[in-house]
Write an enzyme that holds these catalytic residues in place. Structure first.
Site, mmCIF file in Angstrom:
data_model
loop_
_atom_site.group_PDB
_atom_site.id
_atom_site.type_symbol
_atom_site.label_atom_id
_atom_site.label_comp_id
_atom_site.label_asym_id
_atom_site.label_seq_id
_atom_site.Cartn_x
_atom_site.Cartn_y
_atom_site.Cartn_z
ATOM 1 N N ASP A 104 0.812 1.881 7.690
ATOM 2 C CA ASP A 104 2.739 1.315 7.985
ATOM 3 C C ASP A 104 3.206 2.108 9.439
ATOM 4 O O ASP A 104 3.421 3.255 9.726
ATOM 5 C CB ASP A 104 3.245 1.838 6.941
ATOM 6 C CG ASP A 104 3.948 0.828 5.831
ATOM 7 O OD1 ASP A 104 2.409 0.081 5.592
ATOM 8 O OD2 ASP A 104 4.126 1.091 4.735
ATOM 9 N N LYS B 144 6.233 -6.972 6.732
ATOM 10 C CA LYS B 144 7.274 -7.050 5.330
ATOM 11 C C LYS B 144 8.714 -8.699 4.800
ATOM 12 O O LYS B 144 9.317 -7.945 5.837
ATOM 13 C CB LYS B 144 7.468 -5.928 4.646
ATOM 14 C CG LYS B 144 5.925 -4.939 4.655
ATOM 15 C CD LYS B 144 6.688 -3.539 3.442
ATOM 16 C CE LYS B 144 5.517 -2.333 3.886
ATOM 17 N NZ LYS B 144 4.271 -3.136 2.465
ATOM 18 N N GLY C 259 6.161 5.887 -1.521
ATOM 19 C CA GLY C 259 7.237 6.812 -0.295
ATOM 20 C C GLY C 259 7.119 8.193 -1.455
ATOM 21 O O GLY C 259 7.863 9.147 -1.423
ATOM 22 N N ARG D 138 -7.331 0.499 -12.746
ATOM 23 C CA ARG D 138 -7.621 0.969 -13.766
ATOM 24 C C ARG D 138 -7.182 -0.540 -15.002
ATOM 25 O O ARG D 138 -7.756 -0.453 -15.822
ATOM 26 C CB ARG D 138 -7.014 2.291 -14.549
ATOM 27 C CG ARG D 138 -8.658 3.333 -13.762
ATOM 28 C CD ARG D 138 -7.934 4.615 -14.752
ATOM 29 N NE ARG D 138 -8.774 6.030 -14.296
ATOM 30 C CZ ARG D 138 -10.245 6.178 -14.066
ATOM 31 N NH1 ARG D 138 -11.273 4.837 -15.118
ATOM 32 N NH2 ARG D 138 -10.960 7.244 -14.216
ATOM 33 N N GLY E 237 1.419 5.892 -3.070
ATOM 34 C CA GLY E 237 1.138 6.847 -2.945
ATOM 35 C C GLY E 237 0.421 7.684 -2.587
ATOM 36 O O GLY E 237 -0.010 8.710 -2.583
ATOM 37 N N GLY F 147 1.365 4.384 3.948
ATOM 38 C CA GLY F 147 2.945 4.027 4.455
ATOM 39 C C GLY F 147 3.442 5.477 4.950
ATOM 40 O O GLY F 147 2.942 5.922 5.982
ATOM 41 N N SER F 148 4.158 5.838 3.740
ATOM 42 C CA SER F 148 4.106 7.573 4.082
ATOM 43 C C SER F 148 2.941 8.318 4.217
ATOM 44 O O SER F 148 3.889 9.261 5.391
ATOM 45 C CB SER F 148 5.985 7.970 3.502
ATOM 46 O OG SER F 148 6.316 6.361 2.510
#
Length: 302
Positions: free
Chosen positions: A32, A89, A161, A173, A222, A243-244
């Protein structure tokens, strides 16, 4: 060597062509970015593509309000800046945002739960677009519904995030477990599974016969460390979205390079130990278990 025209044809067109372009990202890391400078860093550290948005998910959480598509000029500026694919996005169900992204040259469109949904009931009919789409999924039923709508790539939703990889692991899973169960079913049982899970029966049978999703399946949501990225590759993902976790880290360049190296060496613990050493602190995280229900991005879309 592929020409510029060849690459453009791979990016846009039929379902087969769109899936082929998505498959070209396999084994890589997509990062990102919010501006040209971050995109340049991502390319320099080895990202196979970048995803443009107006703010990384952690910042979207902090500021609240309505999260929308980024300014199209941001995406076009990044396209000018880097040589790797540039994705954008759109909000779930927001056809016009997707059309704008396609018009300005996005190489792939993420119909994303990270942004505020425009439609609580329907996703975009992605089959009508020439640009390929990626969509998130928590389970096999969601994944197959998105593929039926035209998605060329699936990713785990995770919980963007947060810096907590728990939900990405859970979703991957879920998908793998359901596929294993389908493989052990006969034709009639698979038909029943398709009805019970509101999944397209043809895709259910195809998935069972292949033993995997019929499109590439990336991890997202995450992922904040090289170890997180390696874990998701261990669980059978084809690549990683971060991302973050990159630009929220103390040293984005070191973290980005380490995540890329971890994906390439995910089955070598000694090499992973070297990769994860001396790269600075990762992003500050928030445990998924502490999130109020109304802040769970993964529940958007179905």
């Amino acid at each position: 060597m592929a020409t510029e025209t060849d690459l453009e044809e791979l990016r846009r067109g039929s379902e087969l062509v769109k899936r082929g372009f998505a498959k070209m990202q396999k084994g890589g890391v997509i990062m990102d970015v919010v501006n040209r400078e971050q995109a340049r860093i991502a390319e320099d550290v080895g990202a196979v593509a970048v995803m443009n948005l107006e703010a990384v998910p952690a910042d979207i959480r902090k500021r609240g309000g309505v999260a929308r598509m980024a300014d199209p000029a941001s995406l076009t500026g990044i396209i000018e800046e880097v040589s790797i694919p540039v994705m954008g996005k759109s909000r779930i169900g927001h056809r016009k945002e997707a059309e704008i992204l396609q018009a300005v040259g996005a190489d792939m469109i993420d119909e994303s739960e990270v942004l505020t949904p425009a439609d609580d009931e329907y996703h975009i009919d992605k089959r009508e677009f020439t640009a390929p789409f990626v969509c998130g999924a928590r389970n096999l039923g969601e994944a197959l519904r998105r593929i039926d709508e035209g998605a060329a790539m699936i990713r785990t939703k995770g919980e963007a995030g947060t810096g907590d990889v728990n939900q990405a692991v859970h979703h991957q899973r879920n998908i793998k477990s359901a596929i294993r169960k389908l493989e052990g079913m006969d034709y009639e049982e698979r038909d029943m599974w398709a009805r019970d899970h509101e999944a397209p029966r043809e895709l259910v049978h195809e998935t069972a016969e292949m033993g995997r999703l019929p499109v590439v399946n990336f991890a997202a949501g995450g992922i904040a460390t090289p170890a997180d990225a390696a874990l998701m590759m261990h669980h059978g993902c084809d690549g990683i979205f971060v991302g973050s976790g990159i630009f929220g880290a103390e040293n984005p360049e070191a973290m980005g390079r380490a995540v890329v190296d971890a994906v390439n060496n995910h089955d070598d613990p000694e090499r992973l130990a070297e990769i994860a050493s001396n790269i600075g602190e990762g992003m500050q995280g928030d445990p998924n278990a502490d999130l109020p229900e109304d802040e769970r991005m993964q529940d958007r879309g179905n």
